[in-house]
Design a protein around this motif. Structure first.
Motif, PDB file in Angstrom:
ATOM      1  N   ASN A 147       0.812  -1.220   0.000  1.00 21.41           N
ATOM      2  CA  ASN A 147       0.000   0.000   0.000  1.00 21.41           C
ATOM      3  C   ASN A 147       0.847   1.271   0.000  1.00 21.41           C
ATOM      4  N   GLY A 148       2.181   1.114  -0.135  1.00 21.11           N
ATOM      5  CA  GLY A 148       3.073   2.263  -0.206  1.00 21.11           C
ATOM      6  C   GLY A 148       3.666   2.697   1.121  1.00 21.11           C
ATOM      7  N   THR A 149       3.170   2.201   2.239  1.00 18.61           N
ATOM      8  CA  THR A 149       3.749   2.541   3.542  1.00 18.61           C
ATOM      9  C   THR A 149       5.084   1.833   3.711  1.00 18.61           C
ATOM     10  N   THR A 150       5.920   2.354   4.602  1.00 17.07           N
ATOM     11  CA  THR A 150       7.263   1.792   4.798  1.00 17.07           C
ATOM     12  C   THR A 150       7.516   1.482   6.267  1.00 17.07           C
ATOM     13  N   GLU A 151       8.486   0.625   6.493  1.00 18.97           N
ATOM     14  CA  GLU A 151       8.946   0.302   7.845  1.00 18.97           C
ATOM     15  C   GLU A 151      10.475   0.293   7.843  1.00 18.97           C
ATOM     16  N   GLU A 152      11.068   1.053   8.725  1.00 16.83           N
ATOM     17  CA  GLU A 152      12.523   1.124   8.838  1.00 16.83           C
ATOM     18  C   GLU A 152      13.001   0.127   9.895  1.00 16.83           C
ATOM     19  N   LEU A 153      13.921  -0.747   9.498  1.00 14.59           N
ATOM     20  CA  LEU A 153      14.472  -1.744  10.409  1.00 14.59           C
ATOM     21  C   LEU A 153      15.968  -1.471  10.586  1.00 14.59           C
ATOM     22  N   ARG A 154      16.361  -1.005  11.750  1.00 16.85           N
ATOM     23  CA  ARG A 154      17.770  -0.717  12.018  1.00 16.85           C
ATOM     24  C   ARG A 154      18.465  -2.008  12.442  1.00 16.85           C
ATOM     25  N   VAL A 155      19.403  -2.462  11.635  1.00 17.59           N
ATOM     26  CA  VAL A 155      20.069  -3.743  11.887  1.00 17.59           C
ATOM     27  C   VAL A 155      21.425  -3.531  12.566  1.00 17.59           C
ATOM     28  N   ARG A 156      22.349  -2.782  11.913  1.00 15.38           N
ATOM     29  CA  ARG A 156      23.664  -2.455  12.458  1.00 15.38           C
ATOM     30  C   ARG A 156      24.389  -3.693  12.995  1.00 15.38           C
ATOM     31  N   ASP A 157      24.538  -4.701  12.138  1.00 13.92           N
ATOM     32  CA  ASP A 157      25.170  -5.952  12.563  1.00 13.92           C
ATOM     33  C   ASP A 157      26.015  -6.505  11.427  1.00 13.92           C
ATOM     34  N   VAL A 158      27.128  -7.157  11.797  1.00 16.28           N
ATOM     35  CA  VAL A 158      28.010  -7.800  10.819  1.00 16.28           C
ATOM     36  C   VAL A 158      27.633  -9.270  10.730  1.00 16.28           C
ATOM     37  N   PHE A 159      27.363  -9.736   9.512  1.00 16.82           N
ATOM     38  CA  PHE A 159      27.004 -11.121   9.281  1.00 16.82           C
ATOM     39  C   PHE A 159      28.186 -11.841   8.633  1.00 16.82           C
ATOM     40  N   ARG A 160      28.619 -12.919   9.243  1.00 11.86           N
ATOM     41  CA  ARG A 160      29.700 -13.724   8.681  1.00 11.86           C
ATOM     42  C   ARG A 160      29.181 -14.526   7.492  1.00 11.86           C
ATOM     43  N   ALA A 161      30.062 -14.814   6.550  1.00 11.77           N
ATOM     44  CA  ALA A 161      29.684 -15.613   5.385  1.00 11.77           C
ATOM     45  C   ALA A 161      29.136 -16.953   5.853  1.00 11.77           C
ATOM     46  N   GLY A 162      28.007 -17.338   5.322  1.00 11.36           N
ATOM     47  CA  GLY A 162      27.380 -18.597   5.693  1.00 11.36           C
ATOM     48  C   GLY A 162      26.449 -18.495   6.892  1.00 11.36           C
ATOM     49  N   SER A 163      26.255 -17.286   7.411  1.00  9.73           N
ATOM     50  CA  SER A 163      25.389 -17.109   8.581  1.00  9.73           C
ATOM     51  C   SER A 163      24.044 -16.521   8.178  1.00  9.73           C
ATOM     52  N   GLY A 164      23.120 -16.490   9.131  1.00 11.89           N
ATOM     53  CA  GLY A 164      21.809 -15.922   8.892  1.00 11.89           C
ATOM     54  C   GLY A 164      21.368 -15.097  10.082  1.00 11.89           C
ATOM     55  N   SER A 165      20.314 -14.351   9.892  1.00 15.20           N
ATOM     56  CA  SER A 165      19.805 -13.475  10.942  1.00 15.20           C
ATOM     57  C   SER A 165      18.786 -14.207  11.806  1.00 15.20           C
ATOM     58  N   ARG A 166      18.383 -13.544  12.876  1.00 16.78           N
ATOM     59  CA  ARG A 166      17.243 -13.993  13.655  1.00 16.78           C
ATOM     60  C   ARG A 166      15.977 -13.711  12.847  1.00 16.78           C
ATOM     61  N   ARG A 167      14.864 -14.198  13.333  1.00 11.22           N
ATOM     62  CA  ARG A 167      13.566 -13.881  12.740  1.00 11.22           C
ATOM     63  C   ARG A 167      13.251 -12.410  13.020  1.00 11.22           C
ATOM     64  N   ILE A 168      12.951 -11.640  11.968  1.00 12.40           N
ATOM     65  CA  ILE A 168      12.663 -10.218  12.100  1.00 12.40           C
ATOM     66  C   ILE A 168      11.179 -10.016  11.832  1.00 12.40           C
ATOM     67  N   ALA A 169      10.396  -9.789  12.887  1.00 12.73           N
ATOM     68  CA  ALA A 169       8.950  -9.632  12.745  1.00 12.73           C
ATOM     69  C   ALA A 169       8.627  -8.313  12.059  1.00 12.73           C
ATOM     70  N   LEU A 170       7.580  -8.323  11.235  1.00 11.84           N
ATOM     71  CA  LEU A 170       7.151  -7.116  10.529  1.00 11.84           C
ATOM     72  C   LEU A 170       6.031  -6.429  11.289  1.00 11.84           C
ATOM     73  N   LYS A 171       6.033  -5.108  11.263  1.00  8.17           N
ATOM     74  CA  LYS A 171       4.996  -4.328  11.905  1.00  8.17           C
ATOM     75  C   LYS A 171       3.654  -4.620  11.236  1.00  8.17           C
ATOM     76  N   GLY A 172       2.672  -4.943  12.023  1.00 13.03           N
ATOM     77  CA  GLY A 172       1.369  -5.289  11.454  1.00 13.03           C
ATOM     78  C   GLY A 172       1.206  -6.782  11.303  1.00 13.03           C
ATOM     79  N   GLY A 173       2.330  -7.518  11.163  1.00  9.33           N
ATOM     80  CA  GLY A 173       2.311  -8.965  11.232  1.00  9.33           C
ATOM     81  C   GLY A 173       1.835  -9.726  10.015  1.00  9.33           C
ATOM     82  N   ASP A 174       1.180  -9.062   9.052  1.00  9.93           N
ATOM     83  CA  ASP A 174       0.613  -9.784   7.917  1.00  9.93           C
ATOM     84  C   ASP A 174       0.526  -8.806   6.756  1.00  9.93           C
ATOM     85  N   ARG A 175       1.606  -8.706   5.937  1.00  6.69           N
ATOM     86  CA  ARG A 175       1.687  -7.615   4.967  1.00  6.69           C
ATOM     87  C   ARG A 175       2.187  -8.103   3.607  1.00  6.69           C
TER      88      ARG A 175
END
Length: 240
Positions: A78-106
């Motif tokens: 719908n054109g709205t945005t959500e800013e997610l501040r991460v500021r983290d170094v990811f090593r090759a072969g790694s992954g992030s935690r689960r990052i929930a989205l605002k509103g939960g179903d978009r």
């Protein structure tokens, strides 16, 4: 001219239910896109497309080289945005935690990534599909205490939750009996008055993932000038 090893390359590969062997936490998630970047602070866009489905969380996976993800900007359908501040170094072969989205179903249209790579790498962004409810059936309701059956069919899929929806009148639901494909039964005590247009909370099914043969209901509508009503049963797919 020799190719610059850090040449920007964005690979969009949206598909349904991509299983990543080295990312068991995202085994049932959908790949939203992937991207490789220059070795300096950059910002790139992954086009997802609002028609690809609804998501309640995202996750990141990095291959090739280490990278610092500064932030993410999610652009919804719908054109709205959500800013997610991460500021983290990811090593090759790694992954992030689960990052929930605002509103939960978009619906997601784009993902804008700001990053600082340590070398050539690829970033994959996965989306956790939102819950998908399937209508199992509806029945008209009279003005007296009544019992009715919604036939589902054991081959229509497996479900882990159900919910009730009411259309046209207020209905008092007493009890449900869910009959599974193997003949087993699950008695669910509801004892709730559901308003016109209302929906019950999700009702857990015993054993979690079950094929449903039929649902037996005991209910009573509340008379008013609207006349009769309908009660519908939705099932939440066991694949989610």
């Amino acid at each position: 001219m020799a190719r610059n090893p850090y040449r920007l390359a964005i690979f969009i590969a949206v598909m349904a239910f991509v299983f990543v062997a080295h990312s068991p936490a995202m085994a049932e998630w959908e790949l939203l896109g992937s991207a490789g970047y220059k070795a300096r602070l950059e910002q790139s866009v992954i086009d997802v497309g609002k028609s690809q489905g609804r998501y309640q969380a995202i996750g990141l996976e990095v291959t090739g080289s280490d990278v610092e993800i500064v932030d993410l900007r999610i652009v919804y359908g719908n054109g709205t945005t959500e800013e997610l501040r991460v500021r983290d170094v990811f090593r090759a072969g790694s992954g992030s935690r689960r990052i929930a989205l605002k509103g939960g179903d978009r619906f997601i249209r784009q993902i804008v990534v700001t990053y600082l790579p340590r070398g050539p790498f690829q970033l994959k962004v996965f989306g956790e599909p939102a819950e998908r409810w399937v209508e199992l059936g509806c029945r008209s309701v009279g003005f007296r205490v009544d019992r009715d059956v919604i036939k589902v069919g054991r081959f229509d899929g497996a479900f882990r939750k159900i919910r009730l929806r009411v259309i046209g009148n207020k209905i008092e639901v007493f009890d449900l009996q869910v009959v599974y494909g193997n003949g087993g039964r699950d008695d669910i005590r509801v004892r709730a008055i559901i308003a016109d247009g209302g929906v019950t909370k999700p009702l857990d099914l015993r054993g979690d993932r079950r094929a449903i043969q039929r649902i037996e209901m005991i209910y009573r509508s509340q008379p008013n000038f609207k006349g009769t009503a309908a009660v519908c049963v939705d099932g939440l797919s066991a694949g989610l």
